[in-house]
Design a protein around this motif. Structure first.
Motif, PDB file in Angstrom:
ATOM      1  N   ILE A 611       0.876  -1.167   0.000  1.00 34.50           N
ATOM      2  CA  ILE A 611       0.000   0.000   0.000  1.00 34.50           C
ATOM      3  C   ILE A 611       0.913   1.215   0.000  1.00 34.50           C
ATOM      4  O   ILE A 611       1.816   1.330   0.840  1.00 34.50           O
ATOM      5  CB  ILE A 611      -0.924   0.039   1.232  1.00 34.50           C
ATOM      6  CG1 ILE A 611      -1.858  -1.167   1.245  1.00 34.50           C
ATOM      7  CG2 ILE A 611      -1.730   1.340   1.252  1.00 34.50           C
ATOM      8  CD1 ILE A 611      -2.706  -1.252   2.507  1.00 34.50           C
ATOM      9  N   LEU A 612       0.738   2.118  -0.947  1.00 36.19           N
ATOM     10  CA  LEU A 612       1.572   3.309  -1.067  1.00 36.19           C
ATOM     11  C   LEU A 612       0.704   4.548  -0.901  1.00 36.19           C
ATOM     12  O   LEU A 612      -0.273   4.739  -1.633  1.00 36.19           O
ATOM     13  CB  LEU A 612       2.268   3.333  -2.426  1.00 36.19           C
ATOM     14  CG  LEU A 612       3.101   4.576  -2.733  1.00 36.19           C
ATOM     15  CD1 LEU A 612       4.352   4.590  -1.863  1.00 36.19           C
ATOM     16  CD2 LEU A 612       3.486   4.623  -4.197  1.00 36.19           C
ATOM     17  N   ASP A 613       1.057   5.391   0.074  1.00 42.16           N
ATOM     18  CA  ASP A 613       0.328   6.632   0.340  1.00 42.16           C
ATOM     19  C   ASP A 613       1.229   7.801  -0.056  1.00 42.16           C
ATOM     20  O   ASP A 613       2.141   8.173   0.687  1.00 42.16           O
ATOM     21  CB  ASP A 613      -0.044   6.711   1.827  1.00 42.16           C
ATOM     22  CG  ASP A 613      -0.944   7.903   2.125  1.00 42.16           C
ATOM     23  OD1 ASP A 613      -0.981   8.853   1.315  1.00 42.16           O
ATOM     24  OD2 ASP A 613      -1.616   7.887   3.172  1.00 42.16           O
ATOM     25  N   GLY A 614       1.000   8.351  -1.244  1.00 45.28           N
ATOM     26  CA  GLY A 614       1.823   9.454  -1.720  1.00 45.28           C
ATOM     27  C   GLY A 614       1.526  10.768  -1.041  1.00 45.28           C
ATOM     28  O   GLY A 614       2.332  11.689  -1.086  1.00 45.28           O
ATOM     29  N   ASP A 615       0.355  10.885  -0.403  1.00 45.26           N
ATOM     30  CA  ASP A 615       0.033  12.124   0.310  1.00 45.26           C
ATOM     31  C   ASP A 615       0.860  12.269   1.573  1.00 45.26           C
ATOM     32  O   ASP A 615       1.354  13.352   1.901  1.00 45.26           O
ATOM     33  CB  ASP A 615      -1.451  12.144   0.674  1.00 45.26           C
ATOM     34  CG  ASP A 615      -2.338  12.181  -0.556  1.00 45.26           C
ATOM     35  OD1 ASP A 615      -2.402  13.240  -1.198  1.00 45.26           O
ATOM     36  OD2 ASP A 615      -2.944  11.139  -0.877  1.00 45.26           O
ATOM     37  N   ARG A 616       1.003  11.167   2.297  1.00 41.46           N
ATOM     38  CA  ARG A 616       1.711  11.215   3.579  1.00 41.46           C
ATOM     39  C   ARG A 616       3.128  10.699   3.486  1.00 41.46           C
ATOM     40  O   ARG A 616       3.887  10.783   4.451  1.00 41.46           O
ATOM     41  CB  ARG A 616       0.956  10.387   4.614  1.00 41.46           C
ATOM     42  CG  ARG A 616      -0.454  10.893   4.869  1.00 41.46           C
ATOM     43  CD  ARG A 616      -1.160  10.041   5.903  1.00 41.46           C
ATOM     44  NE  ARG A 616      -2.521  10.493   6.111  1.00 41.46           N
ATOM     45  CZ  ARG A 616      -3.368   9.895   6.934  1.00 41.46           C
ATOM     46  NH1 ARG A 616      -2.989   8.821   7.614  1.00 41.46           N
ATOM     47  NH2 ARG A 616      -4.590  10.352   7.091  1.00 41.46           N
ATOM     48  N   GLY A 617       3.518  10.142   2.343  1.00 44.55           N
ATOM     49  CA  GLY A 617       4.848   9.579   2.230  1.00 44.55           C
ATOM     50  C   GLY A 617       4.999   8.322   3.066  1.00 44.55           C
ATOM     51  O   GLY A 617       5.953   8.179   3.827  1.00 44.55           O
ATOM     52  N   ARG A 618       4.044   7.403   2.951  1.00 44.41           N
ATOM     53  CA  ARG A 618       4.093   6.162   3.721  1.00 44.41           C
ATOM     54  C   ARG A 618       3.862   4.971   2.788  1.00 44.41           C
ATOM     55  O   ARG A 618       3.252   5.102   1.720  1.00 44.41           O
ATOM     56  CB  ARG A 618       3.021   6.145   4.809  1.00 44.41           C
ATOM     57  CG  ARG A 618       3.195   7.205   5.885  1.00 44.41           C
ATOM     58  CD  ARG A 618       2.067   7.102   6.915  1.00 44.41           C
ATOM     59  NE  ARG A 618       2.163   8.124   7.938  1.00 44.41           N
ATOM     60  CZ  ARG A 618       1.283   8.280   8.921  1.00 44.41           C
ATOM     61  NH1 ARG A 618       0.251   7.464   9.010  1.00 44.41           N
ATOM     62  NH2 ARG A 618       1.429   9.237   9.820  1.00 44.41           N
TER      63      ARG A 618
END
Length: 958
Positions: A611-618
């Motif tokens: 799972i890649l969260d580009g908004d939070r950098g996680r």
């Protein structure tokens, strides 16, 4: 590096002979906890191999490589023997500098000591010294070395006259860290003096850190009056330390070879300034000794040179120092030659018959190749220059737990991993047929150009095409081609010559400025790898046909541009920053991305769920079913919101209860204004006008700027335009506006500070903006303003232009404001608000200045969060001051598009949010999800938290 301290000195020692002196030295090291008892035998064994007598009553005993196992800690002890000790080689010793080194650090001490060997009175002073500080001072005080090397050259500079060349040379010394800004300013105020042969000179003593000599040559033939102008030397003088540099310059002129510097490359310039004439015969040979030219092999080299009976000189071929006499032991040792480095020997071809000179050079080169009295191993450049990285134990990534990276492109992605491992390019370093290698290189360059042209044609988005077009320009750079061909002419393979040219150019670019230019050097390497891959016939592995998240060490812009966006759901890299071109392109293509995640992501197996969260950098590895289901629901909700937001993108932006908040777009190019309007932007909240300055080889004139700005103004069709004046400086230099290198360019000459140093450029820009916006609303904002004094300096110029330009020919609905990027501006907002027309908060810079964290730092940038309560308090102060004076406040940083931050900013009273054009519909939709009372409550809650993490946690709970 080992250093000498007074506490390391023992006075008034006695010994019956040299063996007793060595025993005393070993006991001293052991007593100091540096070695065990076995090190004594190492000292004696080393002395039996060859004398460690250095000269001027100094010996430097140290152990053998085998005795290093007895070294507990690196250190040094100095023993003074006032009565002297007869050494076994017939010399008299008064000082032992005894070294316990765990590697080759004794060579550093040796090089520090060479400066005392040419001083006649040192032996007597060492024997008579009655304080430890005096002895340490005698041994440690090295003469200041004046600098002249490839980094102080500025060749082929696009100058118009001698003064511009002088300034370019001074700027190069500033970039090299040799001088301060005061030196550059002094040079700017003096006229160069003619030396003859097309060469000129400027000198200065103010602001000199290290004495040095720079040279700037012109890209095209110039004249100064009736005299030719080849180049301008810039001398940073200090005491007598620069005298040697002047002597080298005088020697060059006396030899009549000044004209040879016209159009010369760095290697030729350094050869002439090193004292090698154009007629000199030269030979190169590689140092094979394991520890380089330390004392013993250096002695052998000096003896071999003396045996030839001619004046042989030597220098480091890869370096740029002066050629020195090969018969001087101290000068040969001071070269500091390491294993693998090339020595260049030279003989003046006019002094002796060619055959005799060739034999002499062959003899000294043969002596070096045979090891200079030491057993040596052949040098395998492919192995020794590409040694495997030391094995690092990297902990496995925890499963089902979010891990931190750096947010680079917004969005959420769920897909299995595809790990793109950097290919290894295997190629020979040498080749026998230069003509064939040149043909191979030409073919690879053509194929690389064809590939880039195809990618440009396929590119989606303006940034993609622009950056790839820049790569095309890099690929046709004649200097790169020439550097590679010179390497091929010297026997290198096409691959080795090309990559050496790329690395040299990239390293030079990295030295020019800070983070942004370093990341542009990555573009150059990206271009280089493309050609190298063609030469080596190395192809990247094919990604799967199914959707995936691409995991890589780092990605070049062309790698990103090649991506099939139908399959690539996201990008996760071990290295990189949020301002790199690869990150810019990911945002342009709408691909979620997180960068700087660390090397351990490269250990992931293909097909590992992510799972890649580009908004939070996680990112989350192998998420649980529950976490996966939650992410999938969030992704579905996000897609639904995006579709709904797109449908409603032209609606007026306001909160659920009707509170008006304008949503505008940030643009880096006027050509994208129409796209922003089509995405629902209610204006342009930030036009980065530097795009037009960076696109031209010289400062764009009035007509050029008017045409560029008018393109955006016409596209807006009456919507307001907020244009930021030129924002460049040490971290974003212009090639035609050289700025001296600064230790910290983010705290130096940039933004409005730089613009005010050339008010004529600022005046032209302001005039162009006013004239281009005739009858249309215009807002002009000034970057990096720290207080009202800077604003007033621009306001005076601005008001004069309003008086000079007839109202019918300029904007009448015009405002002049400032960006709040510096904490001092926020703290002084009341005094600024009384005079400015508006504020626009640049949260990117305000955050990094307030938190003292470089937002591009690979380890700290994840902590550079604009929701930190300290940053929020600065915004609150700014809004309060502005509203008290009836002025409006916008936010144009990345925080304005952060879904969590939007209600907080509205609750703080912000009137406008300016975001990337792609984010406009989503921000409008986010505003409609809450009312003003909720926003104020969230702002109050955020201000009460102690950290940014606590702010986000508290807001998520709500």
């Amino acid at each position: 590096m080992l250093t000498l301290h007074p506490d390391d000195v023992l006075l008034a020692c006695r010994a019956d002979d040299w063996r007793g002196a060595l025993d005393a030295a070993a006991e001293t090291l052991q007593r100091g906890g540096l070695v065990t008892a076995g090190y004594r035998d190492g000292l004696h064994t080393r002395e039996a191999q060859s004398s460690t007598f250095l000269g001027n009553a100094i010996a430097i005993p140290h152990g053998t490589a085998e005795s290093r196992e007895h070294v507990k800690a690196t250190g040094v002890r100095v023993l003074q023997f006032p009565e002297g000790v007869d050494w076994h080689d017939g010399n008299r010793v008064h000082v032992l500098v005894t070294i316990a080194a765990q590697n080759d650090e004794h060579l550093d001490i040796l090089r520090q000591l060479t400066h005392v060997l040419d001083r006649d009175d040192v032996a007597e002073r060492l024997a008579a010294a009655d304080s430890r500080a005096e002895i340490a001072g005698l041994l440690s005080k090295a003469a200041v070395e004046a600098r002249l090397d490839a980094d102080t050259l500025c060749l082929g500079f696009p100058a118009r006259d001698a003064s511009e060349l002088a300034l370019a040379a001074a700027a190069r010394l500033r970039q090299a860290g040799c001088v301060e800004s005061a030196f550059v300013a002094a040079v700017a105020n003096q006229a160069p003096r003619a030396l003859g042969q097309g060469l000129w000179l400027v000198t200065g003593e103010q602001g000199v850190i290290t004495p040095a000599l720079a040279l700037a040559t012109s890209a095209s033939p110039l004249t100064a009056g009736d005299s030719p102008l080849t180049g301008v030397f810039c001398l940073a003088a200090q005491g007598d330390a620069h005298r040697g540099l002047l002597e080298r310059l005088v020697t060059l002129l006396e030899s009549g070879e000044g004209h040879a510097l016209a159009g010369a490359d760095a290697a030729t310039v350094m050869a002439r300034l090193a004292g090698e004439s154009a007629t000199a015969l030269t030979r190169r040979v590689r140092v094979l000794n394991a520890h380089g030219l330390h004392a013993r092999p250096a002695k052998q080299l000096v003896q071999a040179a003396r045996a030839q009976g001619v004046a042989i000189r030597v220098r480091l071929a890869e370096g740029s120092g002066q050629a020195v006499s090969a018969t001087s032991l101290t000068k040969v040792i001071n070269l500091g030659a390491r294993r693998g480095q090339l020595l260049q020997f030279s003989l003046d071809g006019n002094d002796i018959p060619a055959g005799e000179a060739e034999r002499a050079l062959e003899a000294v080169c043969r002596a070096v190749t045979e090891g200079l009295g030491e057993a040596v191993a052949p040098f395998d450049e492919s192995r020794e220059h590409h040694l495997p990285e030391p094995e690092v134990v990297i902990e496995p990534l925890p499963e089902d737990a979010p891990q931190a990276a750096v947010a680079a492109s917004p969005g959420l992605a769920i897909a299995p991993a595809f790990v793109l491992r950097t290919p290894r390019f295997a190629y020979p370093e040498r080749a026998a047929d230069p003509a064939a290698e040149n043909r191979r290189l030409d073919a690879a360059l053509r194929e690389g150009a064809d590939q880039l042209e195809a990618l440009v044609g396929q590119a989606r988005g303006g940034e993609v095409a622009q950056i790839l077009s820049m790569h095309e320009e890099m690929l046709t750079d004649p200097e790169l081609h020439q550097a590679a061909r010179e390497g091929i002419a010297e026997g290198a393979s096409a691959e080795a010559a090309w990559w050496h040219a790329i690395e040299t150019a990239a390293h030079a670019q990295e030295m020019l400025a800070d983070r942004l230019l370093a990341e542009r050097a990555a573009d150059l390497r990206d271009v280089g790898r493309r050609v190298l891959g063609i030469l080596c016939r190395v192809e990247l592995p094919e990604p799967p046909d199914a959707p995936y998240i691409l995991v890589a060490d780092d990605l070049g812009p062309s790698d990103v541009a090649r991506l099939d966006t139908a399959r690539v759901r996201g990008l996760l890299t071990a290295r990189g920053g949020a301002t790199a071109h690869s990150a810019i392109l990911a945002r342009a293509l709408g691909i979620p991305a997180a960068v700087g995640a660390g090397e351990r992501v490269l250990r992931l197996e293909n097909d590992t769920p992510l799972i890649l969260d580009g908004d939070r950098g996680r990112y989350t590895v192998a998420p649980s079913d529950e976490r996966l289901a939650a992410a999938e629901q969030r992704l579905a909700d996000q897609r639904r919101r995006e579709a709904e937001a797109w449908e409603a993108r032209f609606a007026e932006a306001h909160t659920r209860d009707g509170h008006r908040v304008e949503v505008a777009a940030n643009l880096g190019n006027a050509a994208h204004a129409l796209d922003a309007v089509e995405r629902g932007a209610e204006g342009i909240g930030l036009l980065r006008t530097e795009f037009i300055f960076m696109a031209h080889a010289s400062a764009p004139d009035l007509e050029t700027q008017i045409a560029e700005y008018r393109e955006a103004i016409d596209a807006l069709d009456g919507r307001p335009l907020v244009a930021r004046t030129l924002d460049v400086g040490g971290d974003k230099p212009l090639p035609y506006w050289p700025v001296p290198k600064e230790d910290n360019p983010f705290l130096g000459l940039r933004g409005i500070r730089l613009a005010l140093t050339r008010p004529e450029v600022l005046e032209t820009q302001l005039r162009a903006l006013l004239m281009a916006s005739r009858s249309r609303p215009l807002r002009i904002m000034l970057p990096m303003v720290k207080d009202v004094g800077e604003f007033r300096a621009v306001r005076t110029l601005f008001d004069r232009l309003l008086d000079e330009i007839p109202e019918a020919e300029r904007a009448t609905d015009v405002q002049l404001g400032v960006m709040i990027e510096v904490p001092s501006a926020a703290l002084l907002a009341p005094s600024l608000a009384a005079e400015v027309d508006f504020f626009s908060v640049g949260t990117n810079d305000l955050t990094q200045y307030a938190l003292a964290i470089d937002r591009g730092h690979p380890d700290l940038s994840a902590q550079s969060d604009g929701l930190h309560p300290a940053v929020l308090r600065l915004i609150e102060m700014t809004v309060a001051a502005a509203h008290a004076q009836g002025k409006w406040v916008g936010v144009c940083g990345e925080l304005a598009s952060d879904a969590t931050a939007v209600p907080v900013l509205v609750g703080l009273g912000v009137d406008e949010l300016s975001v990337s054009a792609r984010q406009v519909p989503l921000v409008k939709a986010r505003l409609a999800e809450f009312d003003l009372a909720e926003a104020r409550a969230q702002a109050t809650l955020a201000l009460a938290q102690p950290t940014a993490e606590a702010v986000r946690d508290a807001l998520e709970v709500r």
